[in-house]
Design a protein around this motif. Sequence first.
Motif, PDB file in Angstrom:
ATOM      1  N   TYR A   1      44.529  41.392  21.772  1.00  0.00           N
ATOM      2  CA  TYR A   1      44.872  42.292  22.868  1.00  0.00           C
ATOM      3  C   TYR A   1      43.754  42.336  23.903  1.00  0.00           C
ATOM      4  O   TYR A   1      43.999  42.284  25.118  1.00  0.00           O
ATOM      5  N   ILE A   2      42.512  42.392  23.422  1.00  0.00           N
ATOM      6  CA  ILE A   2      41.353  42.415  24.326  1.00  0.00           C
ATOM      7  C   ILE A   2      41.292  41.127  25.144  1.00  0.00           C
ATOM      8  O   ILE A   2      41.058  41.142  26.360  1.00  0.00           O
ATOM      9  N   ILE A   3      41.519  39.972  24.455  1.00  0.00           N
ATOM     10  CA  ILE A   3      41.479  38.678  25.146  1.00  0.00           C
ATOM     11  C   ILE A   3      42.560  38.608  26.213  1.00  0.00           C
ATOM     12  O   ILE A   3      42.315  38.181  27.351  1.00  0.00           O
ATOM     13  N   ALA A   4      43.765  39.055  25.858  1.00  0.00           N
ATOM     14  CA  ALA A   4      44.876  39.045  26.818  1.00  0.00           C
ATOM     15  C   ALA A   4      44.580  39.944  28.005  1.00  0.00           C
ATOM     16  O   ALA A   4      44.860  39.593  29.166  1.00  0.00           O
ATOM     17  N   ALA A   5      43.985  41.087  27.733  1.00  0.00           N
ATOM     18  CA  ALA A   5      43.650  42.018  28.811  1.00  0.00           C
ATOM     19  C   ALA A   5      42.618  41.423  29.754  1.00  0.00           C
ATOM     20  O   ALA A   5      42.712  41.557  30.981  1.00  0.00           O
ATOM     21  N   LEU A   6      41.624  40.739  29.175  1.00  0.00           N
ATOM     22  CA  LEU A   6      40.599  40.106  29.999  1.00  0.00           C
ATOM     23  C   LEU A   6      41.187  38.994  30.852  1.00  0.00           C
ATOM     24  O   LEU A   6      40.806  38.826  32.025  1.00  0.00           O
ATOM     25  N   MET A   7      42.123  38.233  30.271  1.00  0.00           N
ATOM     26  CA  MET A   7      42.755  37.157  31.035  1.00  0.00           C
ATOM     27  C   MET A   7      43.574  37.720  32.181  1.00  0.00           C
ATOM     28  O   MET A   7      43.550  37.189  33.304  1.00  0.00           O
ATOM     29  N   MET A   8      44.295  38.803  31.933  1.00  0.00           N
ATOM     30  CA  MET A   8      45.091  39.431  32.992  1.00  0.00           C
ATOM     31  C   MET A   8      44.189  39.970  34.087  1.00  0.00           C
ATOM     32  O   MET A   8      44.487  39.873  35.281  1.00  0.00           O
ATOM     33  N   CYS A   9      43.064  40.531  33.670  1.00  0.00           N
ATOM     34  CA  CYS A   9      42.105  41.066  34.633  1.00  0.00           C
ATOM     35  C   CYS A   9      41.551  39.940  35.501  1.00  0.00           C
ATOM     36  O   CYS A   9      41.426  40.084  36.727  1.00  0.00           O
ATOM     37  N   SER A  10      41.241  38.811  34.855  1.00  0.00           N
ATOM     38  CA  SER A  10      40.709  37.663  35.586  1.00  0.00           C
ATOM     39  C   SER A  10      41.724  37.119  36.575  1.00  0.00           C
ATOM     40  O   SER A  10      41.391  36.816  37.724  1.00  0.00           O
ATOM     41  N   CYS A  11      42.982  37.014  36.126  1.00  0.00           N
ATOM     42  CA  CYS A  11      44.044  36.522  37.014  1.00  0.00           C
ATOM     43  C   CYS A  11      44.247  37.478  38.176  1.00  0.00           C
ATOM     44  O   CYS A  11      44.460  37.056  39.316  1.00  0.00           O
ATOM     45  N   GLY A  12      44.170  38.757  37.869  1.00  0.00           N
ATOM     46  CA  GLY A  12      44.342  39.754  38.919  1.00  0.00           C
ATOM     47  C   GLY A  12      43.243  39.656  39.960  1.00  0.00           C
ATOM     48  O   GLY A  12      43.510  39.778  41.166  1.00  0.00           O
ATOM     49  N   GLU A  13      42.019  39.443  39.518  1.00  0.00           N
ATOM     50  CA  GLU A  13      40.913  39.319  40.462  1.00  0.00           C
ATOM     51  C   GLU A  13      41.072  38.059  41.312  1.00  0.00           C
ATOM     52  O   GLU A  13      40.793  38.078  42.516  1.00  0.00           O
ATOM     53  N   TYR A  14      41.522  36.985  40.696  1.00  0.00           N
ATOM     54  CA  TYR A  14      41.739  35.743  41.457  1.00  0.00           C
ATOM     55  C   TYR A  14      42.805  35.950  42.528  1.00  0.00           C
ATOM     56  O   TYR A  14      42.650  35.515  43.670  1.00  0.00           O
ATOM     57  N   GLN A  15      43.895  36.642  42.163  1.00  0.00           N
ATOM     58  CA  GLN A  15      44.949  36.912  43.145  1.00  0.00           C
ATOM     59  C   GLN A  15      44.448  37.791  44.282  1.00  0.00           C
ATOM     60  O   GLN A  15      44.812  37.592  45.443  1.00  0.00           O
ATOM     61  N   ARG A  16      43.596  38.752  43.940  1.00  0.00           N
ATOM     62  CA  ARG A  16      43.018  39.594  44.993  1.00  0.00           C
ATOM     63  C   ARG A  16      42.134  38.761  45.914  1.00  0.00           C
ATOM     64  O   ARG A  16      42.135  38.943  47.136  1.00  0.00           O
ATOM     65  N   ALA A  17      41.383  37.833  45.319  1.00  0.00           N
ATOM     66  CA  ALA A  17      40.529  36.964  46.136  1.00  0.00           C
ATOM     67  C   ALA A  17      41.375  36.081  47.050  1.00  0.00           C
ATOM     68  O   ALA A  17      41.026  35.862  48.216  1.00  0.00           O
ATOM     69  N   GLN A  18      42.502  35.595  46.547  1.00  0.00           N
ATOM     70  CA  GLN A  18      43.386  34.772  47.357  1.00  0.00           C
ATOM     71  C   GLN A  18      43.913  35.540  48.570  1.00  0.00           C
ATOM     72  O   GLN A  18      43.987  35.006  49.680  1.00  0.00           O
ATOM     73  N   LYS A  19      44.275  36.788  48.349  1.00  0.00           N
ATOM     74  CA  LYS A  19      44.901  37.595  49.408  1.00  0.00           C
ATOM     75  C   LYS A  19      43.883  38.247  50.330  1.00  0.00           C
ATOM     76  O   LYS A  19      44.234  38.734  51.406  1.00  0.00           O
ATOM     77  N   SER A  20      42.638  38.262  49.916  1.00  0.00           N
ATOM     78  CA  SER A  20      41.614  38.980  50.675  1.00  0.00           C
ATOM     79  C   SER A  20      41.296  38.283  52.006  1.00  0.00           C
ATOM     80  O   SER A  20      41.335  37.058  52.113  1.00  0.00           O
ATOM     81  N   ASN A  21      40.993  39.107  53.002  1.00  0.00           N
ATOM     82  CA  ASN A  21      40.526  38.596  54.285  1.00  0.00           C
ATOM     83  C   ASN A  21      38.999  38.580  54.366  1.00  0.00           C
ATOM     84  O   ASN A  21      38.431  38.224  55.397  1.00  0.00           O
ATOM     85  N   ASP A  22      38.381  38.980  53.278  1.00  0.00           N
ATOM     86  CA  ASP A  22      36.924  38.972  53.199  1.00  0.00           C
ATOM     87  C   ASP A  22      36.501  37.609  52.642  1.00  0.00           C
ATOM     88  O   ASP A  22      36.499  37.383  51.424  1.00  0.00           O
ATOM     89  N   TYR A  23      36.116  36.703  53.528  1.00  0.00           N
ATOM     90  CA  TYR A  23      35.839  35.330  53.103  1.00  0.00           C
ATOM     91  C   TYR A  23      34.522  35.208  52.347  1.00  0.00           C
ATOM     92  O   TYR A  23      34.333  34.266  51.576  1.00  0.00           O
ATOM     93  N   ASN A  24      33.628  36.147  52.547  1.00  0.00           N
ATOM     94  CA  ASN A  24      32.418  36.163  51.731  1.00  0.00           C
ATOM     95  C   ASN A  24      32.768  36.468  50.274  1.00  0.00           C
ATOM     96  O   ASN A  24      32.209  35.863  49.356  1.00  0.00           O
ATOM     97  N   TYR A  25      33.710  37.396  50.085  1.00  0.00           N
ATOM     98  CA  TYR A  25      34.189  37.718  48.730  1.00  0.00           C
ATOM     99  C   TYR A  25      34.887  36.505  48.120  1.00  0.00           C
ATOM    100  O   TYR A  25      34.669  36.154  46.959  1.00  0.00           O
ATOM    101  N   LYS A  26      35.740  35.834  48.907  1.00  0.00           N
ATOM    102  CA  LYS A  26      36.422  34.621  48.436  1.00  0.00           C
ATOM    103  C   LYS A  26      35.399  33.565  47.998  1.00  0.00           C
ATOM    104  O   LYS A  26      35.536  32.923  46.958  1.00  0.00           O
ATOM    105  N   PHE A  27      34.382  33.392  48.822  1.00  0.00           N
ATOM    106  CA  PHE A  27      33.382  32.374  48.565  1.00  0.00           C
ATOM    107  C   PHE A  27      32.614  32.665  47.275  1.00  0.00           C
ATOM    108  O   PHE A  27      32.409  31.776  46.447  1.00  0.00           O
TER     109      PHE A  27
END
Length: 266
Positions: free
Chosen positions: A7-33
């Motif tokens: 459960y912990i591993i799955a939660a961490l993976m979901m968190c990681s995917c969520g952060e990646y999606q936020r980075a994709q959608k972000s207009n903050d290119y320093n954050y993307k970088f």
Amino acid sequence: MRYYILYIIAALMMCSCGEYQRAQKSNDYNYKFEYAKRAFEQKKYVQAATLLQDCVSVFKGSDKAEESMYLLAMSHYENKDYISSGAYFKTYYSRYPRGKYVESARFFCGYGYYLDSPEAQLDQTGTIKAIEELQAFLDFFPRSDKVSIAQNAIFEMQDKLTLKQLQNAQLYYNLGNYMGNNYESAVIVARNAVKDYPYSKYKEELEMLILKARYQEAANSIEERKADRFRDVVDEYYSFINNYPDSPNRAEADNILKIAQRYVKD
């Protein structure tokens, strides 16, 4: 307990995917970088390449432009997309000829093409491109610690190009007199290969094929031309034996000489 860990591993993976999606959608290119650099370090090369693709155009002219271009090329390289990585490496070293990563960019550009080089029977355009890029790397960085790697890759690819020519010459030889004198074509292709790649491991095979083609050409000639053509065979024999006195093809070559000497008058 095991289910809790899963459960912990799955939660961490979901968190990681969520952060990646936020980075994709972000207009903050320093954050993307910054996220792309972390993804690269974590060997998430597809994520890194996707984000860096957005960054390179935005950062153009800034202090982050050079690093983002290099990391984009490396992300494709590590993902084994050598055609794309080569294009980005070339863009990098063309845009930043004195850049921080130019030595690596030139090396990995050529070495990626080398890794992508096809089998000898296929089109060798990519192999030629790899040789050109690695030779340019050697010219620019003759004291690099990657010199021996580049040289060995070039030698290997030159052997591949020689094998391609050997296969072409053998094809002409096998065609014989079908729709023309294909033995002469076999000799021309083999001679050009020996000239272009004089240190290839296939040189002996090429020279033996030249001798055999000259013999077949003479044997299939009209009577009026046999004497002259068998003289050429004798000349080819002595050239071959001088170069390879202990050749495993010696017996075949000696037999060709015996037949040729019947037609050659002193």
